[in-house]
Design an enzyme around this catalytic site. Sequence first.
Site, PDB file in Angstrom:
ATOM      1  N   ASP A 181      -0.069   5.097   0.861  1.00 59.12           N
ATOM      2  CA  ASP A 181      -0.456   5.957   2.041  1.00 59.12           C
ATOM      3  C   ASP A 181      -0.380   5.414   3.345  1.00 59.12           C
ATOM      4  O   ASP A 181      -1.402   4.434   3.433  1.00 59.12           O
ATOM      5  CB  ASP A 181      -1.705   6.723   1.914  1.00 59.12           C
ATOM      6  CG  ASP A 181      -1.724   7.615   0.491  1.00 59.12           C
ATOM      7  OD1 ASP A 181      -1.698   8.800   0.707  1.00 59.12           O
ATOM      8  OD2 ASP A 181      -1.862   6.856  -0.523  1.00 59.12           O
ATOM      9  N   ASP A 190      -1.329  -0.724   5.812  1.00 60.95           N
ATOM     10  CA  ASP A 190      -1.582  -0.089   7.197  1.00 60.95           C
ATOM     11  C   ASP A 190      -2.911   0.032   7.790  1.00 60.95           C
ATOM     12  O   ASP A 190      -3.210   0.510   8.862  1.00 60.95           O
ATOM     13  CB  ASP A 190      -0.942   1.308   7.233  1.00 60.95           C
ATOM     14  CG  ASP A 190      -1.842   2.344   6.650  1.00 60.95           C
ATOM     15  OD1 ASP A 190      -2.395   3.095   7.201  1.00 60.95           O
ATOM     16  OD2 ASP A 190      -1.811   2.082   5.269  1.00 60.95           O
ATOM     17  N   ASP A 242       1.095  -1.096  -0.012  1.00 61.13           N
ATOM     18  CA  ASP A 242       0.208   0.004   0.009  1.00 61.13           C
ATOM     19  C   ASP A 242       0.955   1.117  -0.120  1.00 61.13           C
ATOM     20  O   ASP A 242       2.107   1.180   0.300  1.00 61.13           O
ATOM     21  CB  ASP A 242      -0.969  -0.191   1.194  1.00 61.13           C
ATOM     22  CG  ASP A 242      -1.771   1.228   1.541  1.00 61.13           C
ATOM     23  OD1 ASP A 242      -2.492   1.763   0.618  1.00 61.13           O
ATOM     24  OD2 ASP A 242      -1.449   1.814   2.459  1.00 61.13           O
TER      25      ASP A 242
END
Length: 216
Positions: free
Chosen positions: A10, A168, A8
């Site tokens: 961001d 995250d 991922d």
Amino acid sequence: MKQLVIFDLDGTLLNTIADLAAAANHALAALGLPVRSQTECQSFVGNGVGKLLERALPEGYKTPEYMAKIRPAFFEYYDKHLADNTRPYTGMAELLSSLQKRGIKLAVASNKYQSATERLVKYFFPEIHFTAVLGQREGIPVKPDPTIVNDILFAAGCTREDVLYVGDSDVDMQTAKNAGVRVCGVLWGFRTREVLAGYQPDYLTENPQEILDMVM
């Protein structure tokens, strides 16, 4: 040995929240609406710009009319300022370099729109070769739909058993589960340990270097 690691963007590779919040608040202010705190904006991200802006709008303003106004204001600002305060998380550049040296294929799967995803990856990780860098694309469902992972698997020529997905957020945990790949939740991003643990990821880590052991 996992032959492909999908990251991922961001909250995983890059801490982008300051620039995302600035762009969202610029757009809100342009419409004469109250701005949001960075903490609020952090809770709004993960499902693409559209959802970020919808969540940022006050109650009573989450309408198609206001969405049509706020989107161009956001994009105009963010396209100019997307790297002002954005930085890689500590250890991520070194992790990517180490994985690359070991012959592991690398990819990015983001809900950030495609052009911004490509620009940020190229700007912050110019020495890294990514097999695929995919963001939000017209006509393609966003994460947690597994299409983006399936597209990366096709580009990399890998099977699901070859993959470790690193993210995250709750969206990332769901994406990996939907795609049938192993997943590592990172604890330096935009969601708490409790949120990630609720999805029973294969791994949780506070240290990027631990990811090396997960692919060997």
